[in-house]
Design an enzyme around this catalytic site. Structure first.
Site, PDB file in Angstrom:
ATOM      1  CG  HIS A  45      -2.382   0.665   1.036  1.00 40.42           C
ATOM      2  ND1 HIS A  45      -2.415   1.466  -0.112  1.00 40.42           N
ATOM      3  CD2 HIS A  45      -3.451   0.410   1.420  1.00 40.42           C
ATOM      4  CE1 HIS A  45      -3.834   1.610  -0.283  1.00 40.42           C
ATOM      5  NE2 HIS A  45      -4.375   1.083   0.628  1.00 40.42           N
TER       6      HIS A  45
ATOM      7  CG  ASP B  98      -2.704   5.083  -4.558  1.00 41.57           C
ATOM      8  OD1 ASP B  98      -2.120   5.228  -3.624  1.00 41.57           O
ATOM      9  OD2 ASP B  98      -2.607   6.209  -5.634  1.00 41.57           O
TER      10      ASP B  98
END
Length: 445
Positions: free
Chosen positions: A417, A421
């Site tokens: 992450h 995204d």
């Protein structure tokens, strides 16, 4: 009598220490010159250490899992002779089956890949047919008479191999030498692995229930590649904030295409679902370059790759390994099928080359028929994405107001992450889904 100190030689540039992963001898054993005494693992390879002299083992440096510094004493032998001396360092025999993959060998390494010369398993199999009496020869080898299915044949083996086989109740007539006509420790190791040995971490079924108050505790030392797997799995989870995403895929059409292609495959390898999934991943990665990348978080640099070097999780007897299909985007489904077969076979036999076990940019993992409904695969650091295949099931699905029986499968995925995204991760998996559900798109430029 003389004491001979066998010191661990320099077995690789920049290597300061090595880990004991297997002892082939114990204190009190009589060994012959060049007989394997231990397997030592470095960050780059597993190396077989052979006795530099003939004699009796009177000291060993440690137990499996211990780290031994280069130049320190590994084994002390007692030999016929005069004063104490240091044994000359033999040429280390490097095996290609235990390379350290890029920073994270977690999914690429295993306790031990399929056995190659000089490797041993950690647990003995069930008892097998015992050997007949053997006849020692003057050359130090042993010529034995063993039976195999009623046929009697001569078996050549060293006294140490013969004794080890006797202790394990293994009929050496069933053990086929990998080279020459003399059975070695490595051949016995391979037989044990294939015929009932395996990972020390494998669970053995119990023949009877355990009564209250009874608790047998088995301690298994975490060593060798298993230790590295543990360390790097922890490192991956500690350093990477995983984002998981699961999507459902209708594989009815691609399954029909796969079956039709297999009917006319000729001498080509049989197609599974994996080549189609790999093809879909490589095509989808064109529009989502952020997932086909490697993140050097210490340098703060993301390396996006135009070529897809796909890590293919492969289950072996000893654990999970991940060979790499180089330039997967350049292969058609037949070429991918051939590479899958070749790399999986090489990995399971411990014959995969170092370059075939490193450099992946994204990984595909599958549990096959045991795939369950959902999984949360751990990212193969320093990659930033991994795609997991779950099992295929037939179930009723509503399509345009009608109920149809369709073949459905979930794709589970994890993303770093910090780099990917959530929206990009979801769109990437949805792009794969679209390609699989309309398989003609897999073959369109």
């Amino acid at each position: 009598m003389a004491r001979v100190n066998f010191r661990l030689p320099d077995i690789g540039e920049g290597i300061a220490e090595a880990e004991i992963v297997t002892w082939h001898v114990k204190v009190g054993d009589m060994v012959e010159e060049d007989q394997p005494v231990a397997d030592m693992m470095t960050d780059k390879a597993t190396v077989e250490m052979a006795a530099p002299v003939s004699g009796k083992v009177i000291e060993v440096a440690g137990t499996v899992g211990d780290q031994i510094a280069i130049g320190s004493t590994l084994v002390v032998f007692e030999t016929e002779g005069g004063e104490e001396e240091a044994a000359p360092a033999p040429a280390a025999k490097e095996e290609p089956a235990a390379p350290k993959p890029d920073p994270v060998p977690s999914k690429q390494d295993t306790v031990r890949p399929e056995p190659v010369e000089g490797r041993a398993v950690s647990a003995a199999p069930e008892a097998r047919a015992s050997t007949k009496p053997v006849l020692s020869d003057a050359a130090g080898g042993v010529e034995g008479l063993s039976t195999n299915g009623g046929e009697t044949r001569k078996v050549l083996a060293s006294p140490a191999v013969r004794q080890r086989a006797k202790d394990l109740a293994v009929d050496l007539a069933q053990v086929h030498p990998a080279a020459g006509d003399r059975v070695k420790h490595s051949d016995l190791d391979a037989f044990l692995k294939y015929q009932g040995g395996g990972s020390a971490f494998a669970s053995a079924p119990r023949s009877a229930p355990i009564a209250a108050g009874e608790d047998e505790i088995e301690e298994i030392k975490v060593a060798g590649l298993r230790r590295r797997i543990a360390e790097n799995m922890a490192e991956s989870k500690r350093r990477i904030p995983h984002f998981a995403y699961v999507d459902e895929v209708d594989v009815t059409a691609v399954e029909a295409l796969r079956a039709a292609m297999n009917e006319t495959r000729g001498e080509r390898p049989k197609l599974t679902m994996l080549p189609f999934l790999i093809r879909a991943i490589t095509k989808a990665a064109r529009d989502f370059p952020m997932v086909n990348a490697r993140f050097d978080d210490e340098a703060g640099v993301v390396q996006r790759h135009s070529a897809v070097h796909l890590g293919m999780a492969t289950q072996t007897d000893a654990g999970l390994s991940v060979p790499v299909i180089r330039d997967a985007q350049a292969h058609d489904v037949w070429g991918l099928a051939a590479e899958i077969v070749r790399l999986a076979d090489a990995t399971r036999r411990g014959k995969a080359k170092r370059e075939e076990l490193s450099g992946s940019t994204i990984t595909l993992t599958s549990l096959g028929a045991l795939g369950g409904i959902v999984s949360t695969p751990v990212i193969n650091r320093p990659e930033v994405a991994i795609v997991g295949v779950n099992k295929m099931v037939e179930r009723p699905v509503v399509i345009d107001g009608r109920i149809e029986v369709r073949k459905m499968m979930n794709l589970s995925s994890s993303f770093d992450h910090r780099v990917v995204d959530g929206m990009d991760a979801a769109k990437f998996i949805q792009a794969i889904r679209r390609l699989i559900e309309v398989p003609a798109l897999l073959f369109a430029d």
